[in-house]
Enzyme design. Sequence first.
Site, PDB file in Angstrom:
ATOM      1  N   GLY A 132       0.688  -1.044  -0.126  1.00 52.90           N
ATOM      2  CA  GLY A 132       0.098  -0.126   0.030  1.00 52.90           C
ATOM      3  C   GLY A 132       0.639   1.139  -0.130  1.00 52.90           C
ATOM      4  CG  ASP A 133       3.373   2.442   3.372  1.00 47.02           C
ATOM      5  OD1 ASP A 133       2.207   3.007   3.694  1.00 47.02           O
ATOM      6  OD2 ASP A 133       4.104   2.163   4.354  1.00 47.02           O
ATOM      7  CB  VAL A 134       5.402   0.168  -2.269  1.00 46.71           C
ATOM      8  CG1 VAL A 134       6.140   0.016  -4.078  1.00 46.71           C
ATOM      9  CG2 VAL A 134       6.577  -0.144  -1.433  1.00 46.71           C
TER      10      VAL A 134
END
Length: 412
Positions: free
Chosen positions: A183-185
């Site tokens: 999700g962050d990436v």
Amino acid sequence: MKDAARIGTAEGSAGPLAGVVVLDLTRVVAGPFCAMILADLGATVIKIENPADPDYTRTFPPIVRNGSAEESAFFAQYNRNKEGIAINLRLDEGKALFRRLVREAHVVLENFRPGTMDRLGLSYEVLQAENPAIVYGAISGFGRTGPYSSRPAYDNSGQAAGGLWSMNGYPDQPPVRVGTIIGDVAASLYAAIGVLAALREAEATGRGQVVDISQQDSVLSLTESAVVRYTVDGEVARPLGNDHPFVRPYGQFPCADGFVFFGGYTDKFWALTCEIFGDPEAARDPRIDTMEKRFDPLVAETVVRPLLERWFRRHTKAELEAMVGDKVPLSAIKSIDEVVEDPHVNARGMIVELPVAGTPTRVMGLPIALPGRAAAPHRPAPAMGEHTAAVLARMLGLGADDIAALSRAGVV
């Protein structure tokens, strides 16, 4: 680029984004990774931290120790090639200093919960008044609009709310989180794309805009055919383990020393595979002689899989790649140590050396190959506030006495 870019650009900046000045307020990964991509491509990225509350990933393991020096390799990997300054944005003097920097910049990146910058008095509207061309990249769990926009979020929030978590794992077992901060990436990657698109428009029109990136949105976009399978057929995607929803054979198969991915499902690849393993007649077996027949779950499990497992178990991962890899989609399922030492990965420049606590440390590279551009050595991640004096002098013309006064007041 406007003339101010030459003032704001760090000495030695090179690459396709040289001249672009980015003010990076982000922390952890969703944001710092986006800024790292821009920095790797030549932008002058200035990481701004609160002197009393720095990016807490500075303490994340693994820690590289070299004598009395120690530094987080986690932090260093996502903050390389940046300059670092310290500004307390809670103080009026800090807000004023930041607004002055915005006048000389092209991009502001932040990953606070929506509303945080507004409460600081540094909303997009305020910053746009200082610099109409400013591109404002905002990454958050659920975006700046919609009923969930004010919710706090982490990577796992995006995986859960975006549907990916519910699809991952094995049938008849609880779903499993994807084993990395996808999700962050994903949000960082979309933010980089959005910022570059907005920059191009700002160059043409002189007007910036908000680039609004949601982790939930970013994860949802990674769910392949799940949306249309639901909207067209009413099918809700469930965990499938290592199988594909309908393509077969296409998944994990055991071999002599581990597992491989095999995806030779087309008629062409299937015939080649049968020939390579000395059983060309299998391609003409009336049970499995067409792709449509091999897609049938029962046929795939009772006829195709046993055949492949019998062939593959006689060979190691390396042997199978040597035999098949150049002709049919087959890849060894490699552990991270195997990937880091992989000759192809290294030939592609995906493992690079970065000084961490003064120690050459191998970290992941940038998967954007620009042939003809010589790779520059990576600069280390900045120490907390390391470049404050240099950046404020270069961009704002502040002298040593000015900076000393700001330091005494707790502004920098």
